[in-house]
Design an enzyme around this catalytic site. Structure first.
Site, PDB file in Angstrom:
ATOM      1  N   LYS A   1       0.957  -1.109  -0.139  1.00 14.01           N
ATOM      2  CA  LYS A   1       0.265   0.069   0.004  1.00 14.01           C
ATOM      3  C   LYS A   1       0.771   1.165  -0.139  1.00 14.01           C
ATOM      4  O   LYS A   1       2.069   1.186   0.195  1.00 14.01           O
ATOM      5  CB  LYS A   1      -0.885  -0.149   1.213  1.00 14.01           C
TER       6      LYS A   1
ATOM      7  N   GLU B   1      -1.108  -1.381  -4.582  1.00 10.15           N
ATOM      8  CA  GLU B   1      -2.238  -0.495  -4.621  1.00 10.15           C
ATOM      9  C   GLU B   1      -1.883   1.062  -4.873  1.00 10.15           C
ATOM     10  O   GLU B   1      -0.934   1.439  -5.011  1.00 10.15           O
ATOM     11  CB  GLU B   1      -2.608  -0.056  -3.019  1.00 10.15           C
TER      12      GLU B   1
END
Lengths: 289, 289, 289, 289, 289, 289
Positions: free
Chosen positions: A175, A206
């Protein structure tokens, strides 16, 4: 939930306490051994999940019940449905025959499991139905009930969804914070990760916008999560990716918005609500003699 | 959930697997030790519950993290709210300072706990608010998440509700099936029960209509549950009871119907939805360096 | 003692060690598989309790014994008594048929359980007999053997006694220190307690003299414990209470003094000695081939 | 009792239930955090055992108490005695300072442990005193409380006794049934046993009369148990053995008979009553503010 | 390895993860229920150990497999060998019939156990063969695989060796550091130890040279370990001891040197390599339909 | 090995028994509290792994030691190496200061862990060295010691290797039997598997010859295992694959043959011997006062 028998034993312990006694059933005295029939019935429409746990709960309760009555007749279950079946309101799901004490002691635990898991399966099915005809598939997340992840992930499959990673251990998910911690560059983050975790795990990254998306696409990442993008941004990503790598839409997707997301052509749509906000499916047990 | 440390360890095990590794954090290499700040923030309005678990999760994660980094700096938490506080959307609830790896590994477990428990507390508060001014009190039920009963019952208190029995062990509850099994007479059922369980436990009896209610009132039962009665039936019961014994309304009561029920004058209103159908409260953790 | 199977496994582990071997039985070699008969016999008069554990111990021992002998013949038990029966010295209680190794390995664990629990049941029966004809009932306390509370409370029932609360969780008991901590007033202590614990639990209060007793009687407490009062004080309390609330006599009551206490008319007499000072009942296992 | 922390946690769980709450302390609300002093005092004369467990119980209770009060002040213990000390009635054994809630919740568990273990130590000391001046030593047996063997064996040492084998695993003990199963000959039984268990374990054999005794003496057995012999038979055995092998007297030996047994010159006297029939030593905790 | 069922469950958990799924078998869908035959075959010559665990692994796997397929046909095992048998390369050891999914999921765990334990048994047998004709016996040590000690000690017996002490609990072993800590004198160290541990345990003392040996011999020690002595030193010890006390040779003894050691006439030769450096025996499972 | 603290506690329990006592240290009496220094020293050349466990073992031992000595001085460790370091024979690895009893009780457990894990790390390094200069990387397998997989996989990394899948749960591996069960076609087997397990896991397929290899290459498999191929076959596979998918060589590869395998150009070489046949590295603890 490492070991299912331990789990069932723990949730019964929660209900029976350290004295291991259902004081209401204890109040029945010998009447607790009268044979009764428990009919498990759906009280609203939904997809059933968790039936395979019914017998395990009964077995555990029978262990606990021994002190009251030394040679208790074991309960038996007959199934009219199987996990994954759709049951309309009023459907008889299963029938349990056994001592009324066994039925009464296990009733709430059986229903708590069935209702919650069927709730997850039913909500999953709603999402799956909502995007029928599209090529997208519904995924769950790690936003599960603590202690019930594997049961809930099974319920998602019963509802027609697919499973995302099971935990922090079976896929790398980078992320924004992971990438920032590693210096901010997606490309080097992914190659560092690959070097460290070895060849056996997939790496997903992400991205929050098109710039990041194109940076990610330019690596050998295995999957890209489009985080909180608008449908039109997602559509652009789908076009750019051109099938090179699977795309996952994520972020606050609801029953209302999911069709729009599916129409963008993303491969997967992950929905936290499947497990963190499903309502229990109404299921009851009717006991008769 | 006998032992909380065991519970926290089990739910982390569910996320970390037997290899005990967060492969995404592992991908960071030494960067996982960079000190970061995690800001736990409410993303919608609600009552907070579960804050006291945050440090326990971090402590457990630190145990698990040891192999990666031998002398890991421990994370510290500062609380801006306490359990039971109402937080409006945007409120900073707590701030965690520690290695980014510790924050990332514990993030989802912390949020899964906080979101679910705060969801329960928030829904409870809605019910409590809905009957404000009445003399009734909101009770929970045993329709809790398997494995989380005591945490959810604490959340109900944080939301302003009271707790019904914790399990099958701390109060006798005689439902229709118990009474049928004992021969069908409420009076003899209650006196048999009292004889068997001794003097320390309360006995509640469930009644479905006025005939049963009057039969029950005519015993030394400690509490009567009015099962699925209409408000006008309940009102009649309240009048007849005249304060002799506490009355509990039960059965499919919703946020819409609860006020009407409270107006009947019952002492307690038990609501299964508090725990079986609460939606997770939206809470997130923002990490920065 | 949350889970009985775990408990049995733990107490056998205590005897068998981590190598899981009875070195004396191991010394027998193949002779350990010879079928023998074990006759469990009472060696003095008493009430039997714990018979329902015999088979559980044998089952556990058979699991442990497997490495020695791959296909061990399982032991079978025939019961000549049931828990709660009075057995005079010489009575055959149960007969076990199985491999002599299984019998020898389980002998001491079976007897340790049976002797202790039957000792509790027997002492309970003495107290019950001592007050026969009175309206009082004998209660146990929380002064139980650590780890064996629920087994010992069952033994008390087998001896004809009733159970007081099972733990700190199923009844509120306000002793002098609780009341002092809350400011010293019994009335407000009780109403605070009721507000906090909700409607499902009984509240008992301990009083040491008539002044406190009358203060307590003037509340809606559910039971009053007369702590270390003289029989004449107790008698006065019984008269004043006039059946309004159940009274429990407590404090150093012995087999010698119990009849005097019962004659005061108290409802319950609690006796710590039932569990903290019972002598083992003499029971042996005679093995023959 | 493999792991002491697990044991302490289990016996507290027995008292606190799955909701992990002392409802009486919970009734105190914030008053449960008032600092109090608990004075642990002997109420009759005896040998203290189990003091080292006091802090462990408090630590466990503090873990359990956390939800009620997030930052609970930890309790501290000051010891006025140590395990093995003789305390006359009225002696202050230890003083605990901490929140009154912590003291109240742990009081019974602490006392249950201390009273039982000190009861064992005290009874052991009586036997040791009874044979003072003789060369015999008092041994315990395996007739211990299920789950507490190692604690009770420590208590026996605190009382001045010595430990017999800890379980089935650390010494071979051939009783009549073992020998019968192996064909009836003591000599061959012992040499078979030695061959099978290897060189590291002692072998003791039980004999019931002089014929068996002489047969046993004629082997390289490490210890001989004289089972239920009369003092004159034992004396004869002592003379015949002439120090060649240690002799243990066993079988129904009481405080009354033990001196006579010691006078026979046996090396060891094993007494089951030390652990199976010790009465709890009266110890109390006085709480003040 | 206290409880074997727990151990088997733990090692399967290690392989199956918290989701309890074999993703490769899961990939088979219904095909995982096809009945297959698994032939367990030795791929090199060796002594078999661990066969008794095969069924236990299968039973555990079947528990885990239930969610996939509700009424799974149980696997059955037929044994062609028994533990302790020598199997030449190509020998069929056992045959398992059952669903291919059960076989595939349990294959690696079964083989990991069998290969390691048979490796220990096989290496033990090599040592035993190497000293055939001598009066010495091969002993194992505590240098075992953490968690597998009792299984490995059983494997040593299957290979024809004998067991040294099982742990720190079943024999006193005084090494140089123990004796130094007690003041340096062997004689007083041994008599102190005997006084403290009581009569039931053997005491062995480690000596490094002839001076220490003669000092040890002059006590009532039960066994003497000759630590890292040359064969000629050992021989001298044997002569001096003249059978008075068993002697154990220890320290870096290999397959090459063991015969020389045995020729010195020592009673026992302990070999750490049996368990810390055995190579896995090559065993495979061939699956067919 | 779900929870490391539980694991350490279990392996110590194996050594200390249910009485939780090191009888040799117990024999020292008060001398067991003398402060000593334990020097952990490599006795042959190798790569160190497991140092991070040393303190955990000492902490556990200190818990267990409490009954002997109420206020035991805690041991402290100073590290001269870190995991992954190469230590030549004679190198001081760590120094422990603390009570000699603590050192003696923990010595064998610490060494059993260190020796085994360092043995794995050292053997891994030999394989890594043997193929230095090639582009291949050494992988471990699931042929690990039951109960120690994650520790051994960490040791493999300390030795310079990479990890293959951790269990049955984090990668799909289709071997010949899986494919046969699914009908024999690699292509359809892989697409079925992908459909069932979802997008997050890699799929590897095992092939035994060039025909199968080409069939596999013609799918979207993520990795191909070349099972027991000759170097020349492997070389051909490498040429055909042309980098399209990573290739893993597997099957009986030894230190002698590994270089030849690496020269074929395969990406990964998996070696079961790393964990199933590593010899313990010789490490000792020298205690001095």
């Amino acid at each position: 939930m490492q070991n299912l028998d331990v789990y069932i034993s723990e949730i019964l312990a929660e209900d029976l306490g350290p004295g291991v006694r259902d004081v209401s059933v204890f109040s029945l005295g010998n009447a607790s051994e009268r044979i009764a029939k428990g009919r498990v019935v759906a009280k609203s429409d939904g997809v059933i999940s968790g039936l395979w746990l019914v017998e395990k709960v009964l077995k555990e309760v029978e262990k606990f019940s021994r002190p009251v009555s030394m040679f208790l007749c074991p309960a038996r279950v007959e199934y009219m449905c199987k996990d994954g079946d759709f049951a309309s309101s009023g459907t008889l799901i299963a029938e349990i025959n056994g001592p009324v004490g066994t039925l009464l002691t296990s009733e709430r635990t059986i229903l708590n499991l069935l209702q919650r898991l069927s709730g997850v399966a039913t909500l999953t099915r709603s999402f799956v139905e909502a995007i029928k005809g599209s090529k997208s598939q519904i995924l769950d997340t790690r936003k599960t009930t603590p202690g019930m992840r594997s049961l809930e992930k099974l319920a998602v499959r019963h509802g027609g969804g697919m499973n995302h990673r099971f935990g922090l251990y079976d896929m790398v998910m980078l992320k924004d914070n992971h990438i920032t911690a590693m210096g901010g560059k997606i490309k080097s983050a992914i190659s560092n990760a690959r070097q460290l975790v070895g060849p056996t795990l997939k790496i997903e990254v992400e991205v929050a916008n098109l710039v990041q998306f194109e940076e990610a696409l330019n690596t050998d990442v295995d999957m890209i999560m489009l985080d909180n993008m608008t449908p039109s941004e997602m559509k652009k990503c789908v076009e750019i990716a051109a099938g090179k790598v699977p795309l996952e839409a994520s972020g606050g997707i609801t029953l209302e918005s999911v069709k729009k997301v599916a129409e963008t052509g993303v491969d997967y749509i992950s929905v936290g609500a499947l497990t963190h906000s499903a309502k229990a499916l109404d299921i009851s047990m009717k006991i008769s003699f």
